[in-house]
Design an enzyme around this catalytic site. Sequence first.
Site, mmCIF file in Angstrom:
data_model
loop_
_atom_site.group_PDB
_atom_site.id
_atom_site.type_symbol
_atom_site.label_atom_id
_atom_site.label_comp_id
_atom_site.label_asym_id
_atom_site.label_seq_id
_atom_site.Cartn_x
_atom_site.Cartn_y
_atom_site.Cartn_z
ATOM 1 C CG ASP A 274 -14.992 10.806 13.742
ATOM 2 O OD1 ASP A 274 -14.996 9.649 13.286
ATOM 3 O OD2 ASP A 274 -13.947 11.373 14.114
HETATM 4 C C1 BGC Z 1 -11.847 8.647 13.329
HETATM 5 C C2 BGC Z 1 -12.124 8.990 11.879
HETATM 6 C C3 BGC Z 1 -12.316 7.728 11.089
HETATM 7 C C4 BGC Z 1 -13.463 6.934 11.718
HETATM 8 C C5 BGC Z 1 -13.764 5.642 10.994
HETATM 9 C C6 BGC Z 1 -12.880 7.700 13.906
HETATM 10 O O1 BGC Z 1 -12.466 7.212 15.153
HETATM 11 O O2 BGC Z 1 -11.783 9.826 14.101
HETATM 12 O O3 BGC Z 1 -11.061 9.741 11.349
HETATM 13 O O4 BGC Z 1 -12.583 8.035 9.755
HETATM 14 O O5 BGC Z 1 -13.110 6.613 13.055
HETATM 15 O O6 BGC Z 1 -12.781 4.711 11.208
#
Ligand code: BGC
Length: 785
Positions: A274
């Site tokens: 993530d």
């Molecule tokens: C989120 C993800 C997301 C990623 C990219 C993170 O903060 O938890 O779900 O895909 O950011 O934006």
Amino acid sequence: MNKKLSTMVLSLCVASAASAQAPQLNAHNIDQVLQAMTLEEKAQMLVGGGNDGFVGSGSMLGHQKKLVAGAAGITVAIPRLGIPATVVCDGPAGVHIDAHREGTSQTFFATGFPVGTCLACTWNTDLVEQVGRCEGNETLEYGCDVILGPGMNLHRNPLCGRNFEYYSEDPIVTGMIGTAMVRGIQSQGVGVSMKHFAVNSQESDRTRVDERVSQRALRELYLRGFEMAVREAKPWTIMSSYNKINGVYAQGNHDLLTKVLRDDWGFKGIVMTDWIGKRADLPVADEVQAGNDLLMPGYPAQAEDIIKAVKEGKLDIKDVDRNVRRMLEYIVKTPRFRQYAFSNKPDLKAHALVTRQTSTEGMVLLKNDMFNGKAVLPMEGIKRVALFGVNSYDFMSGGLGSGCVNVPYVVDMVDGLKNAGVSTTPQLTDIYTKYVAYAKSKLKADKNPWMWFLDQGQPKLDEIDITERCVEHEVPEADAAIITIGRQAGEGMDRNIEGEFNLTPQEKQMISCVSSVFHQQGKPVIVVINSGSVMETASWRSLVDGILVAWQPGEEGGNAVADVLTGKANPSGHLTMTWPIAATDVPSTANFPSQPDYYGLTDALYDHRVKGVNYTDHDEDIYVGYRYFDTFNKPVAYPFGYGLSYTTFSMSGFSAKADGRQGVTVKVTVKNTGSRPGKQVAQVYVASPKGGEEMPAKELKTFAKTRMLNPGESQTLTMSVPRRLLTSFDEAGSQWKGEAGDYTFMVGDNVEHILGKTTVKLGAYTEKVSDALKPQVKLNLLRKK
Ligand code: BGC
């Protein structure tokens, strides 16, 4: 040889020497390319980010400008080896990219599809697959290679801020709906990133919280949906979550990312972290070694760490090569690698029709009382309504955070009703419309710069005080009142009980005042819930005549609500989660953040390891959602699986037979016994024989939805349940274990409404898996005895 010719010969020789030294990537020469890569290039490959020759530029906040403006990130290009950059964008309710770009008046809006919860409540896997095809097509046509979704975490607790992005409290619903979504998206030649793997069940302290959970609950609940989709739909990528599981970060967790995901389930794609997942207390080498192929988005220091760790003998080059090979296998599948000529013009009109149909099917009718001798819904003879609640006028299509979509428009309730031939009372409409414009500009002016997510979606505006005088003014002009109760939630924050799960004092006052004045005049009151998550209803539902949960249904929201209210569409959504009477009735609430003001926590609090914030004990274990309420006979406001229709159905001829492959084939005939066309969901629950582990009273094992049945029409649904789903997880033996004996199969239209029952005798079954993810502390697990 003249000069020109000799120059040409020389440059040809140089070119062929270069290509002899540096193979250009294709699907058949991955080993050769890998061999030709320097250690620096290999390290670059494993750290995503910018596209200017090295990692770390431009995408730190998940918002990169190169290639596709507003996409979440890119993988690094290595032109020397013919390796292009690939683009990943959020997900999951539609393609999240910038709608406007510098230097052009062209727009890049994407369709706002219903949030995950609404999609799942359709219980219609074909329809979800169709939504997936549309989302996949927009991903492709906007020049992206992977969409960061679907969100497959379980609704462990109704207060989790991101439940709207997820499907259900039940792993089978999550697995079946998730599988359909992955199939749909990937049918378009782009990839998914199923997220957040795993147990990302709360947002408070989400980047560090330790989810302490039994191996059994992990296997049976939190991992099950991912497992089903990995086995059946072969996702290109998976996103590891921020949190720890039993003391080890998911993104550096060898048990999770290698033993379970690859050895047990046969996953062949790549795992990415993530976003901005660099941790002071997690060496990059551990992540590479654990099987986390791509660190997103990257910091140059992470690539340097990989190089250093290899040189110092702390990281085996074989682990690096294994991950790089998987990255190359991913890259050769992507549209960018194929040089797909994307149009930047997906068919938004066609997709709007799909989102409208899907959202009507995901909406759940909770209440439809008799009023003046007939059911209040569908509305008949109601031509003008008084529309209360700020979200009637600022309808929320989706949630906050990375999961929001830059949609071309959102149809509010005023326009939705108007399109369906129902007008709204002028003065109230005028007051609210002006108030919404004012409240929006005020919010913008007051914006706290640290609350980045305020730019990521539609924040909830404060309600207006509704006085008796105002309602009395409206009542003569309207045939009915509609009150929209809105709730917003999103990434990085969990929900409070007061004012978020429960009604605010203003909302209570609005509901009671509108109901009493309208009822005195013999006019009905309908509530529309515009929320991605569950809320309290038990204390106020008796005041109103109808309740429709519209969720956050995407850009066509107001049209879809009007379709259902007027009867153009017959509701066929069913809850994929329990609606409890009180938030505190849910056992995990005791271990859930009691201090959701995450941004108010100080480092000192962190260091003291706050219960429910820094760590959470899954003491409720397997008793999540209906598994708890049904087994312990606790009353709920609306049970799992619940949903009303404007017609009635019968279920008959229910049978369950061993299928000869150790599984069971189930059949049931559903008949429309009412007077309107409609669809019904057959939900199959199973009670296991005694003898093994303590089991929930019953568990959902499969489901199917009928086609549109005309009055009097029937359809026989056939479903199959593989033997491996009729088991529980035996921790001592690290195996799935099914007892020999009589399994009771039940069919119904919600967990409390069983319409058919039969038993099947099955032999014993075991299936060994890895011993993984053991808790480090003793949990106080909830048990019946
Ligand atoms: C989120 C993800 C997301 C990623 C990219 C993170 O903060 O938890 O779900 O895909 O950011 O934006």
